[in-house]
Design an enzyme around this catalytic site. Structure first.
Site, PDB file in Angstrom:
ATOM      1  N   GLY A  71       0.828  -1.212   0.000  1.00 13.80           N
ATOM      2  CA  GLY A  71       0.000   0.000   0.000  1.00 13.80           C
ATOM      3  C   GLY A  71       0.861   1.260   0.000  1.00 13.80           C
ATOM      4  N   CYS A  72       1.882   1.278   0.877  1.00 10.79           N
ATOM      5  CA  CYS A  72       2.778   2.445   0.960  1.00 10.79           C
ATOM      6  C   CYS A  72       3.490   2.632  -0.384  1.00 10.79           C
ATOM      7  CB  CYS A  72       3.838   2.246   2.041  1.00 10.79           C
ATOM      8  SG  CYS A  72       3.159   1.766   3.630  1.00 10.79           S
TER       9      CYS A  72
HETATM   10  N1  LIG Z   1      -0.470 -10.536  -4.293  1.00 14.45           N
HETATM   11  C1  LIG Z   1      -0.578  -9.450  -5.043  1.00 14.45           C
HETATM   12  N2  LIG Z   1      -0.306  -9.494  -6.368  1.00 14.45           N
HETATM   13  C2  LIG Z   1      -0.400  -8.398  -7.145  1.00 14.45           C
HETATM   14  N3  LIG Z   1      -0.760  -7.199  -6.687  1.00 14.45           N
HETATM   15  C3  LIG Z   1      -1.051  -7.082  -5.362  1.00 14.45           C
HETATM   16  C4  LIG Z   1      -0.987  -8.187  -4.473  1.00 14.45           C
HETATM   17  N4  LIG Z   1      -1.309  -7.758  -3.227  1.00 14.45           N
HETATM   18  C5  LIG Z   1      -1.573  -6.438  -3.329  1.00 14.45           C
HETATM   19  N5  LIG Z   1      -1.447  -6.026  -4.619  1.00 14.45           N
HETATM   20  C6  LIG Z   1      -1.608  -4.678  -5.144  1.00 14.45           C
HETATM   21  O1  LIG Z   1      -0.852  -3.825  -4.299  1.00 14.45           O
HETATM   22  C7  LIG Z   1      -1.464  -2.569  -4.191  1.00 14.45           C
HETATM   23  C8  LIG Z   1      -1.697  -2.254  -2.700  1.00 14.45           C
HETATM   24  O2  LIG Z   1      -2.879  -2.918  -2.311  1.00 14.45           O
HETATM   25  P1  LIG Z   1      -3.213  -3.492  -0.871  1.00 14.45           P
HETATM   26  O3  LIG Z   1      -4.670  -3.741  -0.881  1.00 14.45           O
HETATM   27  O4  LIG Z   1      -2.303  -4.623  -0.549  1.00 14.45           O
HETATM   28  O5  LIG Z   1      -2.840  -2.256   0.038  1.00 14.45           O
HETATM   29  P2  LIG Z   1      -2.634  -2.192   1.594  1.00 14.45           P
HETATM   30  O6  LIG Z   1      -3.425  -3.253   2.265  1.00 14.45           O
HETATM   31  O7  LIG Z   1      -2.850  -0.792   1.976  1.00 14.45           O
HETATM   32  O8  LIG Z   1      -1.105  -2.554   1.725  1.00 14.45           O
HETATM   33  P3  LIG Z   1      -0.212  -2.727   3.070  1.00 14.45           P
HETATM   34  O9  LIG Z   1       0.124  -4.173   3.085  1.00 14.45           O
HETATM   35  O10 LIG Z   1       0.972  -1.886   2.822  1.00 14.45           O
HETATM   36  O11 LIG Z   1      -1.032  -2.269   4.214  1.00 14.45           O
HETATM   37  C9  LIG Z   1      -2.768  -2.667  -4.999  1.00 14.45           C
HETATM   38  O12 LIG Z   1      -2.549  -2.152  -6.286  1.00 14.45           O
HETATM   39  C10 LIG Z   1      -3.033  -4.152  -5.052  1.00 14.45           C
HETATM   40  O13 LIG Z   1      -3.824  -4.508  -6.152  1.00 14.45           O
HETATM   41  C1  LIG Z   2       5.046   2.623   9.513  1.00 16.36           C
HETATM   42  C2  LIG Z   2       4.021   1.914   8.725  1.00 16.36           C
HETATM   43  N1  LIG Z   2       3.274   2.607   7.854  1.00 16.36           N
HETATM   44  C3  LIG Z   2       2.334   1.976   7.109  1.00 16.36           C
HETATM   45  C4  LIG Z   2       2.132   0.629   7.244  1.00 16.36           C
HETATM   46  C5  LIG Z   2       1.068  -0.065   6.421  1.00 16.36           C
HETATM   47  O1  LIG Z   2       1.569  -1.043   5.645  1.00 16.36           O
HETATM   48  C6  LIG Z   2       2.938  -0.076   8.162  1.00 16.36           C
HETATM   49  N2  LIG Z   2       2.792  -1.409   8.339  1.00 16.36           N
HETATM   50  N3  LIG Z   2       3.867   0.587   8.879  1.00 16.36           N
END
Ligand SMILES: Nc1ncnc2c1ncn2[C@@H]1O[C@H](COP(=O)(O)OP(=O)(O)OP(=O)(O)O)[C@@H](O)[C@H]1O
Ligand SMILES: Cc1ncc(CO)c(N)n1
Ligand SMILES: [Mg+2]
Length: 539
Positions: free
Chosen positions: A256-257
């Site tokens: 996500g970041c």
């Molecule tokens: N296994 C995967 N394969 C391909 N793309 C992925 C996968 N997992 C996440 N993504 C992509 O990564 C981007 C971030 O999405 P995600 O929903 O994981 O964000 P998040 O939950 O905020 O992430 P974080 O793990 O940092 O909290 C999106 O474009 C998503 O489609």
């Molecule tokens: C510091 C920090 N920011 C954002 C996220 C979300 O992935 C995390 N796990 N840690």
């Protein structure tokens, strides 16, 4: 399409918020004059993202992910740290907030001194921090604000005080160009609605849009297992489902970041929002794919390698310049057999076409030996570079990489545009030959920059090539979100009629024999260019 690639962001910002993309680099004079040692130097712009986020001691998410993503995509990244987390691949063991006044100090240090293009926010764990950030942004406007509303880590640990919710929505979202919640965050922002389907994600995007951002991206990385990772993009009018391959890996900590800071980096380089999001999503997918077998830590969710491209020659660091659609106007495609017939070397033919007014050149050398082709391609790169004309290579990604051409053009049976994008990186131009609306849609989804559509007229250059005629061309153009260049049997007699169709995204004609199966390539090109210009003026 409200956000066709390469157009500046159009929706005006509310008066109280940050300046628009179409405005100059800075809307207010820098509060501090530049020291005179720089006065004589040529300004070398370096796209600049400021991340306002938390530190992840494990190095996979937060500030660490942001800095790596920006570096990988060719942007400079400064950082204001809001919190320090004790975190690893198992989860978050502790959070230590940086005092609010010290966050103000960091913001002031960076924003008062440096020309920041885009601010990206991650962990903003208290109401006071959100407020201080909004105040700073009003004082020091930037081109765009990307808000990743980080609330819970994927491990389930809370990363923000629940009281920040309202003030996120009411103050920060209204200033944001894009807000990028994952499904859990979208649910929280909307009072706990449950999101199970892509249709739920669309509804959530529309509801979050009402809080005031210009664009919303609801990310589907954490949706139930499927072969695709689907994100929903909404610009207030249209929903676009961005579909990528779901990579089978546990190394997704920080996706996500990374996505949000990649969007910020692309915006800082001048992309439109939709293009930035597409590049960012592709980047995350490629990084996950390259990192799927890495192991760092013993927990369930590991980090991935943002700098994977350093391991893949030719050390591609992302787009330095955007593709200019107008370069499709007079598109010259070389043909080795024709050059041989007239005793022209590839270099001479390219030089003559450019002198005659070709606006882009593609080397289509179907029977050339690789080594000989590479030498000619290198020479053509130099010729084209000195005239500011992009040079593309037909089909041969290896040659394009080896000679550092501006891009590649592929057909339907060649390597896919998505794979080519992965190999060439976001900064290169990719064109795809398309005959149907479905192929045009695929080209768009694969991250191409333009499509070539034809054969418009019968042609002798390509065997077994069905003729689309004007009707077929119009159908594909109307369906295409990408700019189109018409190809196939186009010559001085009929080129004018193609441009006179007046189709908005039909940007030019591509020509082979009408330029190169001739003795005087320059004169033919010049003639064709004036025909096209006259036709354009008459539309
Ligand atoms: N296994 C995967 N394969 C391909 N793309 C992925 C996968 N997992 C996440 N993504 C992509 O990564 C981007 C971030 O999405 P995600 O929903 O994981 O964000 P998040 O939950 O905020 O992430 P974080 O793990 O940092 O909290 C999106 O474009 C998503 O489609
Ligand atoms: C510091 C920090 N920011 C954002 C996220 C979300 O992935 C995390 N796990 N840690
Ligand atoms: Mg996730």
């Amino acid at each position: 399409m409200s956000s066709a690639p390469l157009q500046p962001i159009l929706r005006p910002h509310p008066p109280s918020s940050i300046s628009s993309f179409s405005s100059p680099r800075r809307t207010q004079p820098s509060p501090r004059a530049r020291p005179c040692r720089l006065a004589a130097a040529r300004e070398m712009p370096w796209p600049h993202v400021l991340t306002v986020a938390g530190s992840d001691s494990g190095g996979g998410a937060g500030i660490q992910a942001d800095v790596k993503a920006c570096a990988a995509l060719g942007a400079y990244c400064s950082s204001v740290i809001t919190a320090v987390t004790a975190q690893n691949t198992a989860g978050v063991q502790g959070v230590h907030l940086v005092p609010e006044e010290f966050i103000r100090k960091q913001l002031n240090s960076v924003l008062s001194d440096m020309s920041v293009d885009v601010v990206k926010t991650g962990m903003l764990p208290s109401v006071g921090i959100v407020r201080i950030l909004c105040e700073s942004l009003r004082k020091f406007p930037v081109k765009a604000l990307v808000v990743d509303p980080v609330m819970v880590s994927t491990s389930g640990d809370s990363l923000s005080d629940p009281s920040t919710l309202a003030n996120y929505r009411d103050e920060l979202f209204a200033m944001a160009d894009i807000v990028t919640p994952n499904v859990k965050e979208a649910s929280k922002l909307l009072g706990g609605v449950s999101l199970h389907t892509v249709s739920d994600m669309r509804d959530a995007a529309a509801s979050i849009y009402k809080f005031g951002p210009r664009y919303v991206l609801v990310k589907g990385g954490d949706m139930p297992d499927s072969s695709e990772a689907i994100d929903v993009f909404y610009d207030g009018k249209e929903f676009i489902e961005l579909r990528g391959h779901r990579i089978k890996t546990c190394n997704t900590h920080g996706t996500g970041c990374t996505l949000a800071s990649s969007i910020a980096a692309e915006l800082a380089k001048g992309s439109t929002m939709l293009h930035a999001v597409r590049v960012a999503k592709n980047f995350v997918e490629s990084a996950l794919d390259h990192s799927k077998d890495l192991t760092i830590g013993n927990g369930p969710q590991g980090p991935f390698d943002h700098l994977f491209r350093l391991k893949c020659p030719p050390y591609n660091i992302g787009s330095q310049q955007r593709f200019n659609q107008d370069s499709l106007f007079l598109y010259a495609v070389t043909d080795s057999r024709m050059n041989k017939r007239w005793g022209h070397s590839i270099e001479d033919a390219v030089k003559a076409a450019i002198e005659g007014g070709a606006t882009i050149v593609q080397l289509r050398e179907k029977d050339a030996e690789s080594r000989e082709f590479l030498e000619a391609a290198k020479a053509c790169v130099e010729i084209c570079k000195s005239s500011g004309v992009p040079l593309l290579i037909n089909d041969r990604v290896d040659i394009a990489l080896a000679c550092n051409a501006d891009g590649v053009h592929v057909g339907q049976s060649d390597i896919s545009a998505r794979k080519v994008r992965e190999l060439l990186g976001p900064g290169k131009i990719i064109g795809v030959s398309c005959k149907t609306p479905a192929q045009a849609e695929q080209a768009w989804n694969d991250g191409a920059d333009y499509i070539g559509c034809g054969g418009v007229f019968p042609t002798t250059t390509k065997a077994n090539n069905p003729t689309l005629g004007f009707e077929g061309l119009k159908t594909v153009c109307l369906a295409s979100k990408l700019p189109v260049v018409a190809i196939g049997g186009i010559n001085a007699t009929n080129a004018g009629s193609v441009m006179e169709l007046g189709i908005p995204n039909l940007k030019g004609v591509a020509v082979v024999s009408a330029l190169f199966d001739r003795e005087h390539v320059m004169a033919e090109t010049r003639n064709l260019r004036s025909i096209l210009t006259n036709a354009l003026c008459s539309v």
